[in-house]
Write a protein that holds these residues in place. Structure first.
Motif, short mmCIF file in Angstrom:
data_model
loop_
_atom_site.label_atom_id
_atom_site.label_comp_id
_atom_site.label_asym_id
_atom_site.label_seq_id
_atom_site.Cartn_x
_atom_site.Cartn_y
_atom_site.Cartn_z
N VAL A 1 33.46 40.63 42.93
CA VAL A 1 34.17 40.16 44.13
C VAL A 1 33.73 40.89 45.39
O VAL A 1 34.03 40.45 46.50
CB VAL A 1 35.70 40.29 43.95
CG1 VAL A 1 36.18 39.42 42.81
CG2 VAL A 1 36.11 41.75 43.75
N SER B 1 33.37 44.39 48.05
CA SER B 1 34.25 45.41 48.61
C SER B 1 35.40 44.78 49.39
O SER B 1 35.31 43.65 49.87
CB SER B 1 33.44 46.32 49.54
OG SER B 1 32.37 46.92 48.84
N ALA B 2 36.48 45.55 49.50
CA ALA B 2 37.63 45.10 50.29
C ALA B 2 37.29 45.17 51.77
O ALA B 2 36.93 46.23 52.29
CB ALA B 2 38.84 45.96 49.97
N GLU C 1 42.16 43.48 53.43
CA GLU C 1 42.04 42.98 52.06
C GLU C 1 42.27 44.10 51.05
O GLU C 1 42.20 45.28 51.39
CB GLU C 1 40.63 42.40 51.83
CG GLU C 1 40.34 41.15 52.61
CD GLU C 1 38.94 40.62 52.30
OE1 GLU C 1 38.75 39.40 52.47
OE2 GLU C 1 38.05 41.41 51.89
N VAL D 1 41.20 44.94 46.70
CA VAL D 1 40.57 44.56 45.44
C VAL D 1 41.42 45.14 44.32
O VAL D 1 41.82 46.31 44.39
CB VAL D 1 39.13 45.09 45.36
CG1 VAL D 1 38.56 44.87 43.96
CG2 VAL D 1 38.25 44.39 46.40
N ARG E 1 38.80 40.60 37.96
CA ARG E 1 38.98 41.31 39.23
C ARG E 1 39.18 40.30 40.35
O ARG E 1 38.61 39.21 40.32
CB ARG E 1 37.76 42.19 39.51
CG ARG E 1 37.84 43.01 40.79
CD ARG E 1 36.73 44.04 40.85
NE ARG E 1 37.18 45.29 40.25
CZ ARG E 1 36.80 46.49 40.69
NH1 ARG E 1 35.96 46.61 41.70
NH2 ARG E 1 37.26 47.59 40.12
N ARG E 2 40.03 40.67 41.32
CA ARG E 2 40.33 39.78 42.45
C ARG E 2 40.21 40.54 43.76
O ARG E 2 40.51 41.74 43.82
CB ARG E 2 41.75 39.21 42.34
CG ARG E 2 41.96 38.23 41.23
CD ARG E 2 41.38 36.85 41.57
NE ARG E 2 42.35 36.06 42.30
CZ ARG E 2 42.16 35.49 43.50
NH1 ARG E 2 41.02 35.66 44.14
NH2 ARG E 2 43.09 34.76 44.06
N ARG E 3 39.77 39.82 44.78
CA ARG E 3 39.80 40.33 46.16
C ARG E 3 40.64 39.34 46.97
O ARG E 3 40.32 38.15 47.03
CB ARG E 3 38.40 40.44 46.75
CG ARG E 3 38.36 40.86 48.22
CD ARG E 3 36.96 41.31 48.62
NE ARG E 3 35.98 40.27 48.46
CZ ARG E 3 35.61 39.40 49.43
NH1 ARG E 3 36.16 39.46 50.63
NH2 ARG E 3 34.69 38.49 49.19
#
Length: 328
Positions: A24, A26-27, A31, A33, A98-100
């Protein structure tokens, strides 16, 4: 990373694939992650895979209405969560490792929560609470009747109603769950059937049932409506039968009103602060064991097909969970 993807609509165990997907990243500013620790398979997720849910995003698509995650990184300007925090995600597409997401969509959870229970926090407990709050101004001593009472929503509704002094008549399809539901606080447990109306009226001592809650639709919805008192409300929030809700003209002539419930619409009526307060309160109840949903089995993400098959089998004792990043 691994994610679940559907490229067509159909039988969930056939169309859902575990595939490799790009990380996903980097944040960015605003945002976060997070690593997905667990997600449940809900009826709405199965409908999504079949193509008969209300949402039809472009394919390929990733299902998943809810999950619990642990924050891995936060971007600039994010202050309400930090790395290591547990969160639930108010957005979809959660069947992944994994999510962003935008930080505003992440609701932090208190420490000490059982992770498996936290994975099931976003939808069912909130649905039970808003079903009780948004349609009839219930007061202590009032009666509510619901079908699918052995579901996670049904169980939470029993507990939350009991805390308000609201009495529940609970309609089930299996005799063997009655003792368990009564231990949660159910006042009455009844087997569904064509003679439900008379048995329900007798069971509540001919008291007025002001609210009916239906998650089966079809003739089962009609039976719930016939149990409800003149001027009452029937709320339908699901269709386990796959049919449209039905209500008799006799019920309509008595002023019984049929409406539907959707959690997203219910939350949209509330401010972000009110939504966070709802989940903060429910999280504490979950942490303290006031609310608890049974879990049938857990699977790794690579076994999504087996998990989906199990989630569609009758006679389960609870939800099927998937653990994308290994055991909790």
């Amino acid at each position: 990373m691994k994610t679940i993807e559907i490229t067509a609509y159909g039988a969930p165990e056939s169309v859902a694939q575990c595939v490799e997907a790009p990380d996903v990243g980097s944040a960015g500013p605003g945002e976060i992650v997070f690593d997905v620790l667990a997600f449940p398979i809900n009826p709405a997720d199965l409908s999504f895979c079949r193509g008969n849910y209300r949402l039809h995003p472009p394919l390929p698509a990733t299902p998943g209405a809810e999950c619990v995650g642990r924050v891995a990184a936060v971007g600039a300007g994010v202050s309400h969560v930090k790395p290591g925090d547990l969160v639930i995600n108010m957005q979809r597409e959660n069947w992944t490792q994994r999510r962003r997401i935008g930080a505003d969509d992440a609701i932090p959870l208190p420490a000490g929560l059982d992770l498996a229970q936290a994975a099931m926090l976003r939808i069912n407990p909130a649905t039970a609470q808003l079903l009780l709050e948004d349609h009839v101004a219930l007061t202590a001593g009032d009666w509510v009747i619901q079908n699918v009472a052995n579901s996670a929503v049904g169980r939470h509704l029993i507990v939350l109603a009991k805390a308000r002094g609201v009495r529940t008549a609970n309609v089930v399809r299996r005799d063997d769950v009655a003792a368990e539901l009564k231990a949660l606080g159910a006042d009455v447990v009844l087997l569904d059937g064509p003679d439900l109306v008379e048995r329900a009226r007798d069971a509540v001592g001919r008291a007025a049932i002001r609210l009916g809650i239906d998650a089966v639709s079809g003739p089962a919805c009609r039976r719930i409506a016939e149990c409800v008192a003149d001027g009452g409300v029937v709320v339908t929030y699901g269709s386990m039968s796959g049919e449209d809700p039905v209500m008799s003209r006799a019920a309509l002539s008595r002023g019984v009103r049929l409406t539907s419930f959707n959690l997203g619409n219910g939350l949209a009526k509330r401010s972000p602060e009110q939504v966070r307060a709802i989940y903060a309160d429910l999280a504490v109840k979950l942490r303290d064991g006031v609310l608890k949903a049974p879990i049938d089995a857990s699977y790794p993400i690579e076994s999504i097909k087996e998990a989906l098959l199990r989630a569609q089998q009758g006679g389960r004792n609870g939800k099927v969970l998937v653990l994308p990043n290994g055991p909790l």
